[in-house]
Design an enzyme around this catalytic site. Structure first.
Site, PDB file in Angstrom:
ATOM      1  N   SER A 176      -3.528   2.764  -4.177  1.00  0.00           N
ATOM      2  CA  SER A 176      -3.459   1.593  -3.559  1.00  0.00           C
ATOM      3  C   SER A 176      -2.340   0.827  -4.458  1.00  0.00           C
ATOM      4  O   SER A 176      -1.683   1.180  -5.372  1.00  0.00           O
ATOM      5  CB  SER A 176      -4.630   0.416  -4.202  1.00  0.00           C
ATOM      6  OG  SER A 176      -4.511  -0.704  -4.193  1.00  0.00           O
ATOM      7  N   TYR A 183     -11.059  -1.360 -10.860  1.00  0.00           N
ATOM      8  CA  TYR A 183     -10.561  -0.736  -9.669  1.00  0.00           C
ATOM      9  C   TYR A 183      -8.935  -0.235  -9.776  1.00  0.00           C
ATOM     10  O   TYR A 183      -8.596   0.737  -9.509  1.00  0.00           O
ATOM     11  CB  TYR A 183     -10.720  -1.512  -8.640  1.00  0.00           C
ATOM     12  CG  TYR A 183     -10.175  -1.329  -6.979  1.00  0.00           C
ATOM     13  CD1 TYR A 183     -10.923  -0.325  -6.323  1.00  0.00           C
ATOM     14  CD2 TYR A 183      -8.760  -1.449  -6.708  1.00  0.00           C
ATOM     15  CE1 TYR A 183     -10.300   0.040  -5.036  1.00  0.00           C
ATOM     16  CE2 TYR A 183      -8.280  -1.218  -5.467  1.00  0.00           C
ATOM     17  CZ  TYR A 183      -9.000  -0.324  -4.737  1.00  0.00           C
ATOM     18  OH  TYR A 183      -8.412  -0.037  -3.479  1.00  0.00           O
TER      19      TYR A 183
END
Length: 245
Positions: A138, A152
């Site tokens: 990401s 995350y």
């Protein structure tokens, strides 16, 4: 091309499966939700000349299951050319808020389970002397983030370093290792979140597949604006990062 995708029952995984099937790839699709997998397989094989699609149940946090299912899917397809390590979750909480379970699940699913998937894939690729490992991280990997995204972002940053090491380890062995770093792509995982520069799932997964077909070491997807914003995040003052995120 024979490709295995983890976390293929929805979101980015399902979108990549659709795009790869349209390009003629034979697919092995694995996830926990077999009803969705089976519906997707029916969709992908409905047209004349459709590729082969096999499905299997897999909870990626079950290390023994990963070690068993990945080679089983290779055998079903008659070989594996590419494995896309895509399975992941969000749903974290601010650290110290009294709900550590959500953060621990995120860490185990996004990082520890990804290592198990890479182990299974790389064992196959080392044996055959070829293969393409694709790991989905990401743009969040580029900087520490606050609140519910702290863990995350940390898992994705850990994966970035892990993938970099894998790539260095197999230089000259006929194995390609690609990191895909998506920006904001709308899926059921992030429904309701504030996401500047977001694109729809079809646009995002089309960009992901186009990038992986080039076999780069690292690719932001979609390329614009994340190929500019991602590196900018790394050098941005933390007070500005905090305001933006």
């Amino acid at each position: 091309m024979r490709t295995l995708i983890t976390g293929a029952s929805s979101g980015l995984g399902a979108g990549m499966a659709r795009e790869l099937a349209a390009r003629g790839h034979d697919l092995a699709l694995v996830a926990r939700r077999t009803d969705r997998l089976e519906a997707l397989a029916v969709e992908l094989t409905a047209r004349p000349g459709a590729p082969v699609v096999h499905t299997a149940a897999l909870d990626v946090t079950d290390d023994e299951a990963v070690a068993r299912v990945v080679p089983a899917m290779r055998d079903e397809l008659g070989g594996l050319d590419r494995v896309v390590v895509n399975a992941g979750i969000g749903g974290g909480r601010p650290v110290g808020s009294g709900r550590p379970g959500a953060n621990l699940r995120t860490a185990r699913t996004n990082f520890v389970a990804a290592i198990a998937q890479c182990e299974a894939a790389m064992e196959i690729f080392r044996e055959q002397g070829s293969g393409h490992l694709v790991v989905v991280t990401s743009v969040a990997a580029d900087r520490g983030l606050r609140g519910a995204t702290t863990v995350y972002a940390a898992t994705k940053a850990g994966l970035h370093t892990f993938v970099e090491g894998l790539r260095a380890d197999v230089v000259g062995r006929g194995i390609a290792v690609t990191e895909l770093a998506p920006g904001f792509i709308r899926t059921d995982l992030n429904e309701g979140m504030r996401m500047p520069f977001a694109v729809d799932a079809a646009t995002g997964t089309r960009a992901m597949v186009a990038a992986m077909e080039r076999r780069p070491a690292h690719a932001y997807v979609p390329r614009w604006p994340w190929s500019v914003l991602g590196p900018a995040l790394r050098v941005m003052p933390m007070p500005l990062v905090r305001r933006l995120t």
